[in-house]
Design a protein around this motif. Structure first.
Motif, PDB file in Angstrom:
ATOM      1  N   ARG A  15       0.846  -1.197   0.000  1.00  0.00           N
ATOM      2  CA  ARG A  15       0.000   0.000   0.000  1.00  0.00           C
ATOM      3  C   ARG A  15       0.879   1.244   0.000  1.00  0.00           C
ATOM      4  O   ARG A  15       1.716   1.423   0.889  1.00  0.00           O
ATOM      5  N   THR A  16       0.688   2.091  -1.000  1.00  0.00           N
ATOM      6  CA  THR A  16       1.507   3.292  -1.101  1.00  0.00           C
ATOM      7  C   THR A  16       1.433   4.121   0.170  1.00  0.00           C
ATOM      8  O   THR A  16       2.442   4.671   0.633  1.00  0.00           O
ATOM      9  N   GLN A  26       3.601   2.195   2.847  1.00  0.00           N
ATOM     10  CA  GLN A  26       4.836   1.514   2.464  1.00  0.00           C
ATOM     11  C   GLN A  26       6.061   2.075   3.175  1.00  0.00           C
ATOM     12  O   GLN A  26       6.920   1.325   3.645  1.00  0.00           O
ATOM     13  N   GLN A  75       9.035  -4.847  -4.016  1.00  0.00           N
ATOM     14  CA  GLN A  75       8.560  -3.471  -3.995  1.00  0.00           C
ATOM     15  C   GLN A  75       9.571  -2.510  -4.614  1.00  0.00           C
ATOM     16  O   GLN A  75       9.202  -1.539  -5.282  1.00  0.00           O
ATOM     17  N   VAL A 117       6.829   2.590 -10.451  1.00  0.00           N
ATOM     18  CA  VAL A 117       6.177   3.672  -9.708  1.00  0.00           C
ATOM     19  C   VAL A 117       4.974   4.147 -10.513  1.00  0.00           C
ATOM     20  O   VAL A 117       5.105   4.496 -11.684  1.00  0.00           O
ATOM     21  N   ARG A 172       2.535   9.562  -6.834  1.00  0.00           N
ATOM     22  CA  ARG A 172       3.827   9.152  -7.418  1.00  0.00           C
ATOM     23  C   ARG A 172       5.003   9.509  -6.500  1.00  0.00           C
ATOM     24  O   ARG A 172       5.903   8.697  -6.295  1.00  0.00           O
ATOM     25  N   ALA A 219       5.049   7.194  -3.603  1.00  0.00           N
ATOM     26  CA  ALA A 219       5.436   5.847  -4.027  1.00  0.00           C
ATOM     27  C   ALA A 219       6.946   5.757  -4.250  1.00  0.00           C
ATOM     28  O   ALA A 219       7.581   4.759  -3.885  1.00  0.00           O
ATOM     29  N   GLN A 220       7.537   6.797  -4.843  1.00  0.00           N
ATOM     30  CA  GLN A 220       8.990   6.776  -5.057  1.00  0.00           C
ATOM     31  C   GLN A 220       9.735   6.811  -3.732  1.00  0.00           C
ATOM     32  O   GLN A 220      10.740   6.114  -3.550  1.00  0.00           O
ATOM     33  N   ARG A 249       9.754   3.332  -2.383  1.00  0.00           N
ATOM     34  CA  ARG A 249      10.741   2.467  -3.039  1.00  0.00           C
ATOM     35  C   ARG A 249      12.131   2.720  -2.448  1.00  0.00           C
ATOM     36  O   ARG A 249      12.899   1.786  -2.175  1.00  0.00           O
TER      37      ARG A 249
END
Length: 490
Positions: free
Chosen positions: A250-251, A254, A278, A283, A289, A292-293, A296
């Protein structure tokens, strides 16, 4: 140090400030609080005593609607001494100056353990001053200026400050005057008594900022307790892993889940595989976004904390993972992220030192993450050998990092006997201005253990080619002069 005399001096000074102000105050049953506020404590450094502040109901009412806002916490205007009518009743007396100087000598006259002991005793004394000051004012000729619920507290707007306020006020007054904090403490006690499985679910819901009515958790509580939930889940250790793994996908959760997995430090095949998946996941092109990056990158950092740096390097070489992500991941074990880990892997500079040979494009990106000012890790005793080796590394960025972490006086005298000569050698021989500068700062941090290096301090202050290094050496000389004179470092 005579702690009883210290406490009495603080009490006498506070009374000397408050009593005249109360006599001059025209309203009865109006002054609701006195605080000892503005204490400053720098770990292993100066401790500056608080000053006296005072406020009244009339003054608070004059603040308008803002005064009525809040949830009964130290962060409300009602309990913020900086905004009070009498915010800083500093006496500037010779007795208080002498008390602060005596405290500085006690706190800074030995090792880090001595500082910590002096800090604890200082807080204990200040709490007792608050309690005695309240009793003295209630018994004084101007007690009619005080409200029925008049309070005296040691004020600091932090978690530790909440505990201080509770000690000063007692359970009943604390619950009445600071109901927001009292409710939080009661909730924490309730959750601590839950069965492990329910407690785990509670903290996971807080991490996700989601309510759990069946556990008595409201949405507002979940949103406020996210940071406390991270501490609690970290303390669960490996038992929290099965519940954290689904949150990686889950963004919104995460970043927190990946960070906790890295801090828990269990490099099981399931954890490593989930983090790798992951990191390699594309992305999404959406409003999330950026988040999400970030997730990561933190997943990459967690992998490095679990000893998977070689895999990250392989992805960079194969082009399956961006250099920025790999660089942030590789850098993570050398930063403050590591200080929260339950049992971090030992300091190891070899992954960074391998970059010129295996992936040179990553080195300048890693340097950006490890440069001074980005935060660093706290060195542990069994890592001194690697830090000393790093001080001789062919890579400037490694030597800089090693110079930063080697200024850890809490490592003790035995480590200091090995570390101080190595730092002195770096000051004289390292070609990099920043390494020399950081080495001087580290020697300054070692204080008495580096007294024999005074000739080096003088030579560096006089003759180093860098103004920055010369200025740092001059400040170091001042510390050495203070130590020689029996004065605490300023």
């Amino acid at each position: 140090m005579d702690w009883q005399a210290f406490e009495q001096t603080l009490l006498d000074d506070a009374l000397a400030q408050v009593l005249p102000a109360l006599r001059a105050h025209p309203l009865r049953s109006d002054v609701y609080a006195v605080a000892l506020a503005g204490i400053y404590r720098e770990h292993d450094g100066p401790i500056h005593l608080p000053t006296v502040a005072m406020n009244s109901e009339a003054a608070l009412a004059g603040a308008g609607d803002e005064a009525s806002e809040g949830e009964g916490t130290l962060y409300d205007l009602r309990w913020n001494p900086a905004d009070w009518c009498w915010p800083d009743m500093a006496s500037g007396s010779a007795a208080m100056a002498a008390a602060e100087a005596t405290l500085a000598t006690e706190a800074q006259g030995g090792d880090v353990a001595q500082w910590e002991a002096a800090d604890r005793r200082c807080i204990d004394a200040l709490v007792r001053v608050c309690q005695r000051l309240r009793d003295a004012l209630h018994a004084s000729a101007v007690a009619d200026r005080l409200t029925p619920g008049f309070a005296v507290l040691l004020h600091e707007d932090s978690d530790e400050g909440v505990a201080m306020a509770l000690r000063c006020l007692g359970d009943e007054a604390f619950a009445r005057l600071l109901p927001g904090h009292a409710a939080d403490l009661a909730e924490a006690a309730r959750v601590a008594a839950l069965p492990d499985a329910e407690r785990l679910r509670y903290h996971l819901a807080c991490l996700a900022h989601q309510p759990a009515p069946e556990l008595g958790l409201t949405r507002e509580q979940a949103q406020r307790h996210g940071e406390a939930a991270q501490r609690a889940l970290r303390a669960f250790g490996p038992a929290a892993i099965p519940a954290l793994l689904p949150l990686l996908a889950r963004t919104e959760t995460q970043c927190e889940a990946a960070r906790l997995l890295g801090e828990i430090g269990a490099a099981t095949p399931e954890v490593v595989a989930a983090l790798r998946a992951q990191v390699l996941r594309a992305v999404p092109r959406s409003s999330l976004r950026h988040l999400a990056q970030a997730g990561r990158n933190i997943c990459a950092g967690a992998l490095a904390h679990l000893g998977d740096s070689a895999w990250l390097l392989q992805q960079a070489q194969a082009g399956t993972l961006g250099d920025e992500c790999v660089a942030q991941g590789l850098s993570s074990p050398y930063g403050a992220f590591r200080n929260r880990a339950l049992d971090p892997l030992p300091l190891d500079y070899r992954p960074v030192e391998s970059l010129p040979a295996v992936q040179p494009a990553l080195l300048p990106l890693v340097e950006q993450w490890l440069r001074p000012g980005k935060g660093t890790c706290t060195l542990r005793l069994h890592e001194v050998d690697e830090a000393l080796r790093g001080l001789q590394s062919p890579l400037t960025v490694v030597r800089q990092h090693a110079a930063m972490v080697l200024g850890e006086r809490a490592l003790g005298a035995e480590a200091g006997a090995r570390t101080v000569p190595a730092l002195a050698h770096a000051v004289v021989h390292d070609s990099d201005e920043t390494v020399r500068y950081l080495a001087v700062l580290a020697l300054d941090d070692w204080r008495g253990a580096a007294v024999a290096q005074r000739p080096l301090a003088e030579a560096t202050a006089r003759g180093d080619g860098s103004t920055k290094v010369r200025d740092a050496a001059q400040r170091w000389l001042q510390v050495l002069d203070d130590l020689a004179a029996g004065v605490p470092p300023r």
